[in-house]
Scaffold this active site. Structure first.
Site, PDB file in Angstrom:
ATOM      1  N   CYS A  80      39.400  10.123  -5.349  1.00 34.90           N
ATOM      2  CA  CYS A  80      38.853  11.224  -4.528  1.00 34.90           C
ATOM      3  C   CYS A  80      37.956  12.144  -5.365  1.00 34.90           C
ATOM      4  O   CYS A  80      38.412  12.729  -6.352  1.00 34.90           O
ATOM      5  CB  CYS A  80      40.012  12.001  -3.908  1.00 34.90           C
ATOM      6  SG  CYS A  80      39.542  13.595  -3.214  1.00 34.90           S
ATOM      7  N   GLY A  81      36.687  12.271  -4.955  1.00 34.51           N
ATOM      8  CA  GLY A  81      35.754  13.143  -5.672  1.00 34.51           C
ATOM      9  C   GLY A  81      36.163  14.600  -5.656  1.00 34.51           C
ATOM     10  O   GLY A  81      36.033  15.317  -6.657  1.00 34.51           O
ATOM     11  N   HIS A  82      36.664  15.082  -4.511  1.00 38.87           N
ATOM     12  CA  HIS A  82      37.107  16.481  -4.426  1.00 38.87           C
ATOM     13  C   HIS A  82      38.284  16.730  -5.356  1.00 38.87           C
ATOM     14  O   HIS A  82      38.412  17.813  -5.940  1.00 38.87           O
ATOM     15  CB  HIS A  82      37.487  16.817  -2.986  1.00 38.87           C
ATOM     16  CG  HIS A  82      36.338  16.781  -2.035  1.00 38.87           C
ATOM     17  ND1 HIS A  82      35.235  17.594  -2.174  1.00 38.87           N
ATOM     18  CD2 HIS A  82      36.099  16.028  -0.924  1.00 38.87           C
ATOM     19  CE1 HIS A  82      34.377  17.348  -1.201  1.00 38.87           C
ATOM     20  NE2 HIS A  82      34.868  16.394  -0.439  1.00 38.87           N
ATOM     21  N   CYS A  83      39.164  15.743  -5.491  1.00 41.64           N
ATOM     22  CA  CYS A  83      40.314  15.874  -6.399  1.00 41.64           C
ATOM     23  C   CYS A  83      39.841  15.954  -7.841  1.00 41.64           C
ATOM     24  O   CYS A  83      40.364  16.756  -8.634  1.00 41.64           O
ATOM     25  CB  CYS A  83      41.268  14.696  -6.230  1.00 41.64           C
ATOM     26  SG  CYS A  83      41.927  14.507  -4.558  1.00 41.64           S
TER      27      CYS A  83
END
Length: 489
Positions: A80-83
């Site tokens: 996950c990029g946001h993570c």
């Protein structure tokens, strides 16, 4: 016409049993069996730590909840990029709180690797953060705070410590207001009153403001108060705004939140990527925008009149300055403006998206601004609608090109059956549909009573109806009555 216009588009988003061993009959001289000491349980696994953050699993979550009375857990996915963007901020927040010896711990769980935990805590997207208190596993609080280190730390501070500082004297208030641009102080005659709990609950989440409270009679007197009141102190504009507590109805958190948001904003706010979210969160539906070039002295001089006109409209109209020399092309495009047209005003209701413009060439002064606002609010100005120019070859291809200026003439032609795709140039679904739309137009190109068309709804606004989603398909059958049929597959 054929009933089927488009191909269907599909969008994706054991325990082992124990056998008893009975003892056979013993003779009178048979020694009793030797009793074995109970087996010791192996020590529980200690959760590992990465960058100050506990790494939890199904085996270690329960232990962590027992050992840490205040535990924030991030459910993440490695892909996950946001993570990945959150990870360094999350670790910084852990370090900030550890340096303060705060009684709170940060942890994380790999959701895809721990599907049982993801299911138990209803994790459907990443990252998801949940705050656990006193080992309560069944009712964690959903984290809704900022995604940067100081914001995460402050959100937690206000849950493990007081969300408002208790103020005893004038010096306490001065110490608070001297160091902050915005300070909110609750003046309550009884600190056990339920209104105080409402006040403290709001303070937990209003992280961009500092809160205090007091019950000292001398402070009521000092600030001219005779009843319970929430006072917002600020270092700009009016300097102070009072919110008296209704004695009969009590303190309503929603009303107080709107009051604080409205009065904490500057009378005039400059639009930027940093201020845009606050502008829209203010819940003020009417916005007046002044477009100027901040590099020009003549433009900057208009700001004084803009500020002078703002106070009577506080809470009703939000006054916003847009610098056409900055990275604000998207704002100019939305209002159908070019930078060369500055200085100019535009008024918008963000709920209806109706836009209003003053008379062409009108000067920008405090008086003209005030008059323009009052006239729009009173219904005396008609909204304008954006439209591109009609292309010379708009009807030469199988898919006809519509804009605001030729939409009415084509869509409501009583001799034609018109099927229109309303699209956005950046919309992926619209791009995916384009070949099918071309194929449909090709199929009906020889039918004189059928028109297949498209309209860029980001650059053309229609008086007949708004377009909110992309792509939107509408069918306009031939005949009188201006009929419109929404296409749904």
């Amino acid at each position: 016409m054929d009933g089927q216009f488009l191909p269907v588009l599909v969008l994706l988003l054991g325990a082992s049993g124990l056998c008893g061993q009975g003892l056979g009959p013993r003779g009178p001289l048979e020694e009793p069996p030797e009793e074995k000491p109970p087996e010791e349980k192996p020590p529980e696994e200690e959760p590992p730590e990465e960058d100050g953050v506990l790494v939890l699993s199904r085996q270690t979550l329960g232990q962590a909840l027992q050992e840490h009375p205040a535990l924030l857990v991030e459910f993440y996915a490695p892909w996950c990029g946001h993570c990945r963007a959150l990870a360094p901020e999350y670790s910084k927040a852990a370090a900030l709180l550890a340096a303060e010896s705060a009684r709170v711990t940060l942890a994380k769980v790999d959701g895809p690797a721990e599907p049982e935990l993801a299911e138990e805590f209803a994790v459907t997207e990443y990252p998801t953060l949940k705050f656990f208190r006193e080992g309560n596993r069944t009712h964690p609080e959903e984290y809704t705070g900022p995604r940067e280190a100081e914001g995460i730390a402050e959100w937690l501070r206000r849950r493990v410590g007081p969300s408002a500082r208790q103020l005893e004297d004038e010096e306490d208030i001065r110490a608070l207001t001297d160091t902050r641009d915005v300070v909110v102080v609750g003046f309550f005659q009884d600190l056990q009153d339920r209104d105080v709990a409402t006040f403290l609950g709001l303070a937990q989440d209003a992280l961009d403001m500092t809160f205090g409270l007091t019950d000292r009679p001398q402070l009521f007197q000092k600030f001219g108060l005779t009843k319970d009141t929430v006072v917002l102190f600020k270092k700009y504009d009016e300097g102070r705004a009072d919110f008296p507590v209704d004695k009969e109805l009590g303190l309503d958190q929603g009303d107080l939140s709107r009051f604080l948001l409205t009065h904490s904003m500057h009378l005039v706010t400059e639009y930027s990527s940093e201020t845009s979210s606050k502008i829209f969160e203010a819940k003020i539906l009417n916005h007046l925008l002044l477009f100027i070039n901040q590099t020009l002295d003549a433009h900057r001089e208009l700001l004084a009149g803009f500020r002078e006109a703002a106070p009577p409209f506080r809470g009703q109209v939000l006054f916003v300055v847009v610098d056409v020399g900055a990275d604000n092309d998207h704002v100019l495009q939305y209002f159908g403006l070019k930078a060369q047209e500055a200085p100019t005003l535009r008024f918008i209701n963000i709920e209806t998206t109706k836009k209003y413009a003053p008379e062409h060439g009108a000067p920008v002064t405090a008086a003209t601004i005030t008059d323009f606002c009052r006239t729009v609010l009173g219904g005396g100005v008609k909204p304008y609608h954006l439209s591109q120019e009609v292309p010379p070859d708009w009807d030469q291809r199988p898919v006809k090109t519509l804009v605001g200026k030729n939409f009415e003439q084509v869509a409501f032609d009583e001799t034609k059956n018109v099927f229109i795709k309303f699209y956005a140039p950046w919309c992926a679904h619209c791009k995916e549909m384009a070949p099918a739309w071309e194929e449909l137009a090709e199929k009906y190109r020889d039918h004189e009573d059928v028109i297949i068309a498209e309209l860029d709804a980001t650059a053309n606004e229609l008086e007949a109806f708004p377009v909110h989603g992309f792509p939107t398909l509408k069918y306009f059958p031939a005949g009188p009555g201006r009929k419109v049929i929404d296409y749904k597959n």
